[in-house]
Design a protein around this motif. Structure first.
Motif, PDB file in Angstrom:
ATOM      1  N   LEU A 488       1.610 -10.128   1.278  1.00 12.92           N
ATOM      2  CA  LEU A 488       1.238 -10.933   0.069  1.00 12.92           C
ATOM      3  C   LEU A 488      -0.157 -10.530  -0.583  1.00 12.92           C
ATOM      4  CD1 LEU A 488       1.911 -14.621   1.571  1.00 12.92           C
ATOM      5  CD2 LEU A 488       3.014 -13.368  -0.312  1.00 12.92           C
ATOM      6  N   LEU A 489      -1.005  -9.664   0.492  1.00  9.71           N
ATOM      7  CA  LEU A 489      -2.409  -9.241   0.106  1.00  9.71           C
ATOM      8  C   LEU A 489      -2.346  -7.975  -0.786  1.00  9.71           C
ATOM      9  CD1 LEU A 489      -4.269  -9.376   3.414  1.00  9.71           C
ATOM     10  CD2 LEU A 489      -4.692 -10.885   1.372  1.00  9.71           C
ATOM     11  N   TRP A 490      -1.002  -7.456  -0.440  1.00 13.93           N
ATOM     12  CA  TRP A 490      -0.807  -6.024  -1.073  1.00 13.93           C
ATOM     13  C   TRP A 490      -0.179  -6.330  -2.340  1.00 13.93           C
ATOM     14  CZ3 TRP A 490      -2.342  -1.447  -1.342  1.00 13.93           C
ATOM     15  CH2 TRP A 490      -1.730  -0.280  -2.305  1.00 13.93           C
ATOM     16  N   GLN A 491       0.486  -7.480  -2.454  1.00 16.90           N
ATOM     17  CA  GLN A 491       1.026  -7.848  -3.747  1.00 16.90           C
ATOM     18  C   GLN A 491       0.229  -8.220  -4.889  1.00 16.90           C
ATOM     19  OE1 GLN A 491       3.827 -10.914  -3.552  1.00 16.90           O
ATOM     20  NE2 GLN A 491       4.129 -11.338  -5.969  1.00 16.90           N
ATOM     21  N   ARG A 492      -0.932  -8.907  -4.460  1.00 20.17           N
ATOM     22  CA  ARG A 492      -1.852  -8.969  -5.213  1.00 20.17           C
ATOM     23  C   ARG A 492      -2.842  -7.795  -5.720  1.00 20.17           C
ATOM     24  NH1 ARG A 492      -5.855 -13.893  -3.386  1.00 20.17           N
ATOM     25  NH2 ARG A 492      -6.785 -13.418  -5.116  1.00 20.17           N
ATOM     26  N   ARG A 493      -2.916  -6.868  -4.902  1.00 18.31           N
ATOM     27  CA  ARG A 493      -3.584  -5.488  -5.244  1.00 18.31           C
ATOM     28  C   ARG A 493      -2.962  -4.726  -6.061  1.00 18.31           C
ATOM     29  NH1 ARG A 493      -6.893  -1.439  -1.004  1.00 18.31           N
ATOM     30  NH2 ARG A 493      -7.505  -0.171  -2.702  1.00 18.31           N
ATOM     31  N   PRO A 495       0.972  -4.958  -7.953  1.00 17.27           N
ATOM     32  CA  PRO A 495       1.886  -5.810  -8.145  1.00 17.27           C
ATOM     33  C   PRO A 495       3.272  -4.894  -8.602  1.00 17.27           C
ATOM     34  CG  PRO A 495       0.510  -5.980  -9.831  1.00 17.27           C
ATOM     35  CD  PRO A 495       0.023  -5.301  -8.867  1.00 17.27           C
ATOM     36  N   GLN A 499       7.100  -6.735  -8.852  1.00 16.40           N
ATOM     37  CA  GLN A 499       7.373  -6.811 -10.335  1.00 16.40           C
ATOM     38  C   GLN A 499       8.841  -5.972 -10.624  1.00 16.40           C
ATOM     39  OE1 GLN A 499       4.091  -6.331 -12.596  1.00 16.40           O
ATOM     40  NE2 GLN A 499       3.061  -8.270 -11.971  1.00 16.40           N
TER      41      GLN A 499
END
Length: 514
Positions: A488-493, A495, A499
């Motif tokens: 989840l942290l990497w997804q925010r940084r 994406p 996607q």
């Protein structure tokens, strides 16, 4: 267009155009692929670490549970073979599940593979340390040297040295790795054969006071007293087969990458199953399942059974078993770096993790950064676990069983879903792309669920706990939860991967959008 880019129907398969990552193509053949997989399984190490705990769970049915554990592994191997035929990508489980179920499932599956490998690497290092000092004690005829393995400071420092050496070899590429393994794997199989022969002969001659008569009931899994005991034993038996998929993780470096890795995986499992059943029956015939002396049920020797059986079985040749276990754990420590490094290489290539992990050494054609990260992660994990748990080897083995069920099961489900439109084309497709992988996935899911419930109990495994929760549960689910948080942290940084911009079901080649 190359012929290899066409399917059996002559049409181009875009899923075969996954991004090349700079690895050395054709560096591994069928024999080398089998050797690398057998080395990763580490039969001598796996047996000395699991014979005792398995007997502790299921008693005389230990050989039966080993046989039962082979069934889901074989079914999963069919899923790997079919997926590799159309997607020979070194990301294996990560890439396949991402293309079947989407980026989040793929990320967690890749995490499960990496973490499972780091767990087993730490376990391998621990066994190597123990048998290193046992071997020194034998060579120099100084028994007190063996006690150095129980000194946590010395143990951890020695482990770090071993991990560093294995990392250095893996860093130099698969070419050096395979050359070393021919000798080490051959040594393991020869010593196992000698051990089984001596055990059968001495038991038959009445030269072991703990010997028991062979019974065909030993091979009956339905004779296990409880389902909880069976699943615990099955979780351990899954551990001893783990590593056969190494041949798939070097698929981009294998000649005939679409077919050779799958064949190597199946051949590996046949070799391993034969070795395990023969040695398991021989050991049980010679030592019985008692809880004293060198009996297989003795809790004081369960994490290193061969150390207790070496003298009684091999006599003056007992040093061979110490050399074999050390060679087995050390060689597997080396080859087991291949799966996590190549999984991280693929994840970095598709931007599921930092791109620096996709770096390939220009000279050695190895995933250099990912290999170094694997080594550091292993050293840190082992050091922490050694300080937390007094029975780190036993607890990590039980936790590894959960991780194996997690990512092997997801990969098998991915096979069924990815090929769902092809299942009615032929009987072969229905069986090998559908029924067999699905059956294996369901079996692993049941074992995972049952083990998850049982391991919450502090008495499970070594009997240690933290805040009233079993250590095995904390290791297994704690690491999965950590993976979810990191994802989840990497997804925010970053994406893009999440996607579907770098890897999706219909991705014909790498598409990187900064």
């Amino acid at each position: 267009m190359r012929e290899s880019d066409r399917g059996t129907d002559g049409e181009h398969r875009p899923e075969q155009d996954l991004q090349e990552k700079g690895l050395r193509s054709g560096a591994v053949g069928l024999v080398a692929s089998v050797v690398l997989s057998v080395s990763s399984v580490a039969p001598v190490y796996a047996l000395t670490a699991t014979l005792g705990p398995t007997v502790g769970q299921v008693g005389l049915q230990m050989p039966a549970v080993f046989l039962a554990g082979f069934a889901p592994m074989l079914l999963v191997a069919f899923a790997y073979r079919e997926l590799n035929r159309v997607m020979p990508d070194c990301g294996t489980s990560f890439t396949w599940t991402a293309k079947a179920f989407g980026p989040h499932v793929g990320w967690m599956c890749g995490w499960g593979l990496v973490v499972a490998t780091i767990i087993v690497l730490s376990n391998l290092a621990g066994v190597a340390v123990t048998f290193f000092y046992l071997l020194l004690a034998r060579v120099f005829e100084h028994p007190s040297l063996a006690d150095l393995a129980h000194n946590k400071g010395i143990n951890v420092l020695t482990c770090i040295v071993f991990v560093g050496a294995a990392t250095a070899i893996a860093y130099r590429g698969v070419g050096l790795t395979k050359e070393v393994q021919y000798v080490l794997v051959g040594l393991q199989l020869v010593v196992l054969a000698l051990f089984a022969l001596f055990a059968f002969v001495k038991a038959g001659q009445g030269r072991s006071p703990l010997a028991i008569e062979f019974s065909w009931q030993w091979l009956d899994p339905f004779a296990v007293q409880s389902f909880a005991a069976f699943t615990a034993g099955l979780s351990l038996s899954l551990f001893i087969y783990w590593g056969w998929d190494t041949s798939l993780t070097v698929n981009e470096e294998t000649s005939g990458s679409a077919k050779t890795p799958g064949r190597a995986a199946l051949l590996t499992m046949v070799v391993i199953l034969t070795s395990y059943l023969v040695v398991a029956v021989a050991a049980q015939r010679f030592a019985g399942v008692g809880t004293t002396s060198y009996g297989l049920g003795n809790p004081e020797t369960e994490d290193n059974v061969f150390a207790a059986l070496a003298d009684p079985v091999l006599g003056s040749l007992s040093i061979l078993i110490f050399v074999a276990v050390l060679a087995s754990s050390a060689s597997s420590l080396q080859t087991t770096f291949l799966p996590p490094a190549r999984t991280m290489l693929a994840m970095g290539t598709y931007r599921a993790i930092p791109a620096r992990l996709a770096r390939v050494h220009p000279r050695f054609a190895s995933p250099s950064t990912a290999t170094l990260v694997s080594g550091v992660g292993t050293a840190v994990f082992y050091s922490v676990m050694t300080l937390i748990s007094d029975s780190v080897l036993v607890d990590t083995i039980f936790a590894l069983g959960m991780m194996i069920c997690f990512y092997y099961g997801l990969t098998s489900y991915a096979c069924v879903w990815y090929f769902r439109r092809e299942l009615t084309r032929s009987v072969h497709d229905f069986l090998f792309k559908g029924l067999f992988p699905l059956t294996g996935a369901v079996l692993l899911t049941l074992v995972f669920a049952k083990t998850a419930v049982d391991t919450f109990d502090p008495d499970y495994g070594s009997g240690t706990s933290l805040f009233g929760i079993g250590t095995v549960f904390l290791i297994g689910f704690g690491l999965l939860l950590l993976g979810l948080v990191l994802m989840l942290l990497w997804q925010r940084r970053a994406p893009a991967y999440f996607q579907g911009r770098t890897l999706r079901h219909d991705t014909p080649a790498l598409i990187v959008e900064d």
